[in-house]
Design a protein around this motif. Structure first.
Motif, PDB file in Angstrom:
ATOM      1  N   ARG A 504       0.837  -1.200   0.000  1.00  0.00           N
ATOM      2  CA  ARG A 504       0.000   0.000   0.000  1.00  0.00           C
ATOM      3  C   ARG A 504       0.875   1.255   0.000  1.00  0.00           C
ATOM      4  N   LYS A 505       0.324   2.304  -0.585  1.00  0.00           N
ATOM      5  CA  LYS A 505       1.072   3.563  -0.643  1.00  0.00           C
ATOM      6  C   LYS A 505       1.126   4.221   0.729  1.00  0.00           C
ATOM      7  N   LEU A 506       2.292   4.726   1.065  1.00  0.00           N
ATOM      8  CA  LEU A 506       2.505   5.459   2.302  1.00  0.00           C
ATOM      9  C   LEU A 506       2.997   6.869   1.969  1.00  0.00           C
ATOM     10  N   THR A 507       2.621   7.816   2.783  1.00  0.00           N
ATOM     11  CA  THR A 507       3.052   9.202   2.604  1.00  0.00           C
ATOM     12  C   THR A 507       3.904   9.615   3.788  1.00  0.00           C
ATOM     13  N   VAL A 508       5.093  10.128   3.481  1.00  0.00           N
ATOM     14  CA  VAL A 508       6.016  10.595   4.508  1.00  0.00           C
ATOM     15  C   VAL A 508       6.038  12.120   4.462  1.00  0.00           C
ATOM     16  N   SER A 531       5.568  10.333  -1.317  1.00  0.00           N
ATOM     17  CA  SER A 531       4.894   9.040  -1.166  1.00  0.00           C
ATOM     18  C   SER A 531       5.706   7.916  -1.806  1.00  0.00           C
ATOM     19  N   PHE A 532       5.505   6.694  -1.297  1.00  0.00           N
ATOM     20  CA  PHE A 532       6.186   5.519  -1.851  1.00  0.00           C
ATOM     21  C   PHE A 532       5.464   4.266  -1.387  1.00  0.00           C
ATOM     22  N   VAL A 533       5.799   3.135  -2.020  1.00  0.00           N
ATOM     23  CA  VAL A 533       5.317   1.814  -1.617  1.00  0.00           C
ATOM     24  C   VAL A 533       6.539   0.985  -1.241  1.00  0.00           C
ATOM     25  N   PRO A 534       6.621   0.492  -0.003  1.00  0.00           N
ATOM     26  CA  PRO A 534       7.794  -0.290   0.414  1.00  0.00           C
ATOM     27  C   PRO A 534       7.864  -1.628  -0.320  1.00  0.00           C
ATOM     28  N   GLN A 535       8.867  -1.758  -1.186  1.00  0.00           N
ATOM     29  CA  GLN A 535       9.034  -2.979  -1.965  1.00  0.00           C
ATOM     30  C   GLN A 535      10.513  -3.352  -2.015  1.00  0.00           C
ATOM     31  N   LYS A 536      10.781  -4.530  -2.572  1.00  0.00           N
ATOM     32  CA  LYS A 536      12.166  -4.980  -2.694  1.00  0.00           C
ATOM     33  C   LYS A 536      12.975  -4.059  -3.588  1.00  0.00           C
ATOM     34  N   GLU A 537      12.328  -3.542  -4.627  1.00  0.00           N
ATOM     35  CA  GLU A 537      13.042  -2.689  -5.594  1.00  0.00           C
ATOM     36  C   GLU A 537      13.631  -1.443  -4.940  1.00  0.00           C
TER      37      GLU A 537
END
Length: 583
Positions: A504-508, A531-537
């Motif tokens: 899910r998208k998160l906003t910092v 904003s970002f989505v925590p992934q392996k990439e």
């Protein structure tokens, strides 16, 4: 036998000629009819416009937004200074209510003003026009039109600027000198004693703080008939012209005939007030201008000229007196006059003005607003929009909710925890269920994921770089000290520390907080969001930074002015807008 025809008794002599004549007449009529057909223009019937059938469109029911208005009292005097603020990337600034935060930060920033939008604001004006402001143009007399440095002394500068005033303020007289491409838009002219080098810097010019002027042009207008006069003091230059007439010469006036009030403003203007040059404004005494009669809604051209000659300390303070109004008295027994302004002073503007003003000499609020319309008194009220439909789960929904498995009937149960890919639920009868997450509907899987966000390491980024020598020392004021300048860059870095997938998208969002060098007030230096989505990439991490923030410190009259970086706040919110972590 000779054949003899019998004569028809009904035929008479001449009958064949009549037949021929009849035929000729009919032929003529046919020809005439043909000619009429050929040569007659048939006029078509005019087409009439028929509008299309009206289509009934469904009307949307608009909801009236709910607005909470928090009324605050008159702002307390502060010694805060704002030199430059980075424009926020978000439309609103709104600190969240967070349980467990304690009183450490909340109580410390009781006077911390959160602005709806950050924009560059200086004591010389802001970067955006509001329509009823004065447009300021900066001129540097020690540089040519192309920007190359030229030789000029104090006397030469005074002579050139005096010629500009005597020739009717024609800007063509300034054409040979450097003009900054950057404009500032001022609603007031209230600058207490400060380093003159900050003047050029407000217009983005890295040049020395001597032999410069700013020419402001605008309109003087009021919605009602009013009689006013200006009071002011300039170190070194403050001239006001209304409708082509000089109404105030408040230039530096120490030194008699050789002072700048004579050299630049001309000797023709004289104040007629017995209170002229009696009461202190900053580091000098205020001059009292001519009375001006304004008709309701009728604008007059107004120009203001302010500037600095030798460098060192600069000041330019302009107030207004309304005829017939009784004002509070200062410690000097003079009238406590409000500053001249064309708009209610914003929090940012007051932040920039207060540090340079000596308490009790002038008022920054409670004065008339010179524009062509009246508005209700709403100064210093903050309106906050409230979302009518917040996307969040109530405590009741978290405790008991309806679950929909991919196979089977929906049922109610209380969420407990997720263990090894299974959702642990507790029914109303007390029975514990363990069902794989994959066996629930998409809505249920989204719910489980949202209420189980990962944990992150939160780090605030603060990079600083000292800029010695940014401001040159005036050759005419070698003893003056140069302001200290620091460039700051703020940012945030987050990295997931807990195991598990989260798609899910998160906003910092980060807030960089500054504090007065001397004083207890706080100010928001920068605020950015990403904003970002925590992934392996991306290694389940994210970092970002804002633009460079210039922070200035200087000393005057035994006191230190400026702002230093003092604190920060980092917030992570999910796609519902719910805060999942902060530091």
């Amino acid at each position: 036998m000779k054949n003899k025809r019998k004569k028809n008794p009904k035929l008479t002599k001449g009958a064949p000629s009549a037949v021929v004549l009849s035929i000729v007449i009919h032929v003529g009529l046919f020809l005439l009819a043909g000619m009429l057909v050929v040569f007659t223009v048939t006029q078509q019937e005019e087409q009439k416009f028929e509008p299309p059938t009206v289509v009934e469109r469904p009307k949307m029911k608009l909801r009236k937004p709910k607005v909470k208005v928090k009324k605050t009292s008159k702002p307390k005097p502060t010694t805060r200074i704002v030199t430059k603020m980075n424009k926020a990337s978000m439309p609103e600034i709104q600190l969240p209510e967070m349980s467990g935060m304690g009183e450490s930060l909340g109580s410390a920033i009781g006077g911390f003003d959160m602005m709806p939008e950050l924009d560059e604001m200086t004591v010389f004006g802001g970067g955006n026009s509001i329509g009823n402001d004065f447009v300021g143009t900066f001129y540097d007399f020690k540089r040519s039109r192309s920007g190359s440095f030229i030789s000029i002394d104090r006397t030469g500068f005074a002579d050139k600027l005096g010629a500009f005033v005597k020739k009717g303020w024609k800007v063509s007289e300034l054409a040979r000198y450097y003009r900054s491409p950057k404009k500032l838009y001022a609603t007031c002219f209230m600058v207490g004693p400060m380093p003159s080098a900050l003047g050029p810097r407000a217009f983005g010019e890295d040049t020395g703080g001597w032999t410069w002027v700013v020419h402001y042009t605008g309109k003087l207008v009021y919605p009602e008939d009013i009689r006013i006069r200006f009071w002011g003091y300039g170190d070194d230059i403050l001239l006001v012209r209304v409708n082509g007439k000089l109404v105030l010469n408040a230039n530096w006036h120490k030194g008699g005939a050789t002072s700048y009030i004579s050299l630049i403003g001309g000797s023709s203007w004289r104040s007629t007030s017995s209170q002229d040059a009696r009461f202190f404004y900053g580091n000098g005494t205020a001059r009292v201008g001519d009375w001006i009669d304004l008709k309701a809604g009728v604008p007059l051209d107004m120009e203001v000229l302010l500037g600095e000659i030798p460098g060192g300390t600069f000041s330019s303070m302009l107030t207004v007196q309304v005829d017939g109004v009784e004002y509070p008295r200062t410690k000097q027994s003079g009238p406590l006059l409000p500053m001249f302004t064309t708009a209610e002073p914003s929090h940012e503007l007051l932040d920039a003005l207060y540090p340079t003003i000596f308490p009790g000499e002038v008022s920054l609020t409670n004065g008339p607003i010179f524009r062509d319309y009246m508005v209700p008194v709403t100064t210093n009220q903050v309106a906050e929009e409230v979302d009518e439909d917040p996307v969040k789960f109530t405590e009741e929904e978290i405790k008991i909710r309806t679950w929909t498995p991919s196979t089977g009937k929906p049922f109610e149960a209380e969420y407990v925890v997720v263990i090894a890919g299974k959702v642990v639920l507790k029914t109303a009868e007390g029975k514990t269920l363990r069902i794989p997450v994959a066996q629930f509907s998409e809505e249920d899987r989204t719910y489980v994921e949202l209420i189980n966000p990962p944990k992150f390491n939160l780090d605030f980024i603060k990079l600083s770089k000292n800029k010695p020598g940014r401001y040159e020392i005036s050759p005419f004021m070698a003893s003056s000290a140069s302001p200290r300048v620091n460039d700051f860059t703020f940012g945030a870095k987050v990295k997931q520390r807990s195991a598990g997938e989260y798609n899910r998208k998160l906003t910092v969002e980060y807030f960089a907080i500054g504090k007065e060098v001397e004083g207890a007030r706080y100010i928001l230096l920068d605020r950015q969001s990403s904003s970002f989505v925590p992934q392996k990439e991306n290694d389940r991490s994210h970092s970002f930074q804002g633009e460079v923030i210039e922070m200035i410190e200087y000393a005057y009259a035994g006191r230190f002015y400026g702002t230093r970086s003092d604190g920060n706040l980092i917030i992570i919110t999910d796609e519902r807008g719910q805060i999942i972590q902060y530091k």
